[in-house]
Design a protein around this motif. Sequence first.
Motif, mmCIF file in Angstrom:
data_model
loop_
_atom_site.group_PDB
_atom_site.id
_atom_site.type_symbol
_atom_site.label_atom_id
_atom_site.label_comp_id
_atom_site.label_asym_id
_atom_site.label_seq_id
_atom_site.Cartn_x
_atom_site.Cartn_y
_atom_site.Cartn_z
ATOM 1 N N LEU A 42 9.560 13.765 3.281
ATOM 2 C CA LEU A 42 8.770 14.512 4.253
ATOM 3 C C LEU A 42 9.413 14.518 5.633
ATOM 4 O O LEU A 42 9.059 15.336 6.470
ATOM 5 N N VAL A 43 10.321 13.588 5.861
ATOM 6 C CA VAL A 43 10.978 13.485 7.160
ATOM 7 C C VAL A 43 12.476 13.658 6.964
ATOM 8 O O VAL A 43 13.083 12.989 6.125
ATOM 9 N N LEU A 103 6.927 2.566 -7.542
ATOM 10 C CA LEU A 103 5.670 2.005 -7.032
ATOM 11 C C LEU A 103 4.740 3.115 -6.555
ATOM 12 O O LEU A 103 3.537 3.110 -6.830
ATOM 13 N N LEU A 104 5.290 4.104 -5.845
ATOM 14 C CA LEU A 104 4.486 5.229 -5.373
ATOM 15 C C LEU A 104 3.979 6.062 -6.538
ATOM 16 O O LEU A 104 2.845 6.563 -6.513
ATOM 17 N N ALA A 105 4.833 6.227 -7.566
ATOM 18 C CA ALA A 105 4.431 7.022 -8.728
ATOM 19 C C ALA A 105 3.225 6.404 -9.430
ATOM 20 O O ALA A 105 2.361 7.119 -9.948
ATOM 21 N N GLU A 106 3.158 5.050 -9.434
ATOM 22 C CA GLU A 106 2.008 4.378 -10.038
ATOM 23 C C GLU A 106 0.715 4.740 -9.323
ATOM 24 O O GLU A 106 -0.369 4.688 -9.900
ATOM 25 N N GLN A 107 0.837 5.108 -8.032
ATOM 26 C CA GLN A 107 -0.340 5.479 -7.253
ATOM 27 C C GLN A 107 -0.490 6.997 -7.162
ATOM 28 O O GLN A 107 -1.243 7.508 -6.339
ATOM 29 N N GLY A 108 0.260 7.714 -8.010
ATOM 30 C CA GLY A 108 0.133 9.164 -8.069
ATOM 31 C C GLY A 108 0.792 9.899 -6.930
ATOM 32 O O GLY A 108 0.446 11.043 -6.629
ATOM 33 N N ILE A 109 1.770 9.248 -6.273
ATOM 34 C CA ILE A 109 2.454 9.869 -5.137
ATOM 35 C C ILE A 109 3.907 10.105 -5.513
ATOM 36 O O ILE A 109 4.613 9.181 -5.921
ATOM 37 N N THR A 110 4.344 11.342 -5.415
ATOM 38 C CA THR A 110 5.742 11.650 -5.712
ATOM 39 C C THR A 110 6.612 11.354 -4.502
ATOM 40 O O THR A 110 6.149 11.424 -3.357
ATOM 41 N N ASN A 111 7.864 11.021 -4.768
ATOM 42 C CA ASN A 111 8.798 10.693 -3.695
ATOM 43 C C ASN A 111 9.297 11.977 -3.050
ATOM 44 O O ASN A 111 10.347 12.498 -3.387
ATOM 45 N N GLY A 129 6.669 3.916 4.355
ATOM 46 C CA GLY A 129 7.432 3.456 5.510
ATOM 47 C C GLY A 129 8.744 2.808 5.099
ATOM 48 O O GLY A 129 9.792 3.060 5.701
ATOM 49 N N LEU A 130 8.704 1.966 4.059
ATOM 50 C CA LEU A 130 9.927 1.338 3.560
ATOM 51 C C LEU A 130 10.890 2.374 3.000
ATOM 52 O O LEU A 130 12.112 2.277 3.191
ATOM 53 N N LEU A 131 10.351 3.358 2.323
ATOM 54 C CA LEU A 131 11.177 4.418 1.743
ATOM 55 C C LEU A 131 11.911 5.185 2.846
ATOM 56 O O LEU A 131 13.107 5.477 2.736
ATOM 57 N N THR A 147 0.854 -1.179 0.000
ATOM 58 C CA THR A 147 0.000 0.000 0.000
ATOM 59 C C THR A 147 0.891 1.230 0.000
ATOM 60 O O THR A 147 2.105 1.146 0.238
ATOM 61 N N ALA A 148 0.292 2.386 -0.265
ATOM 62 C CA ALA A 148 1.068 3.631 -0.268
ATOM 63 C C ALA A 148 1.711 3.872 1.090
ATOM 64 O O ALA A 148 2.862 4.307 1.184
#
Length: 270
Positions: free
Chosen positions: A75-76, A64-72, A34-36, A28-29
């Motif tokens: 944030l931390v 994988l995140l990009a496939e779900q429309g989330i850019t890398n 979390g893995l990232l 999941t996103a």
Amino acid sequence: QAPVLQDDENRYYYDKQANFALPGIRFTAEEAQGLLMAADILNKLQGDKLSAPIARIIDSISRLLAEQGITNQKLVQFIPTLVRKPQPAVFLTVLTALQKNKKLQLSYRSRQGQHSERLVSAQHLSYYKNNWYLDAWCHRVDALRLFALELIEHAAVDPEKAYVLDKQQLREHYANSYGLFAGDAKNHATIRIDLTRAPWVENQIWHSQQKTIRRNQQFVEIEIPYHHSAELISDVLQLGPAAEIIAPEQLRLEIKQALQLNLQQYDSPP
């Protein structure tokens, strides 16, 4: 849906002409984020020879995140300070021994500069106060010992299978006393904290078995089990006049001597 075929003798085999692959692990996103974060932290902590494989992991998770429309987006921010990095080859050798459950041959230099050759059974790695430590059973002394990874000059995986301690025994060894240098708690320290000087300490966990007593609006007392005093004294000194050791008397004497040694540095011009 695997392309499995059967020959005349009832043997099964894959159709080499078919374009087939097992499905990959899907996250999941939230799991991917979390893995990232974990991969990025490990890269900052130890990098070096791990940089290339970690970069591949980060790239795969980012896609994988990009496939779900989330850019890398990072944030931390993780900022390790006062880090003592071990040799990359030593770090990877220790990891290999842990993964394969093998003993380790170590060339070790203590903080006092004493060299020794050790045969150890690694139990686990600890990252404590921005530095790596190896908890291992030392076969020279037949006891648990702690090794700072940056002080290991050379490490080699031994062919013998490692001696693995009971998990409950390990938990008890590290849970009973304050700080990194664990063991059976021989003493209990009582520390009085002036909350007008250090209000954040009231919400600070020093030890899982600590006892906290609120005396009044200004003072709180914390009772902590400990085995070795060096780390406890160092942490108390960091609070300056906001902290005072009440008991035992021997610990009060040790911290007084430490303060006197510090003052001697300023008795004469530099």
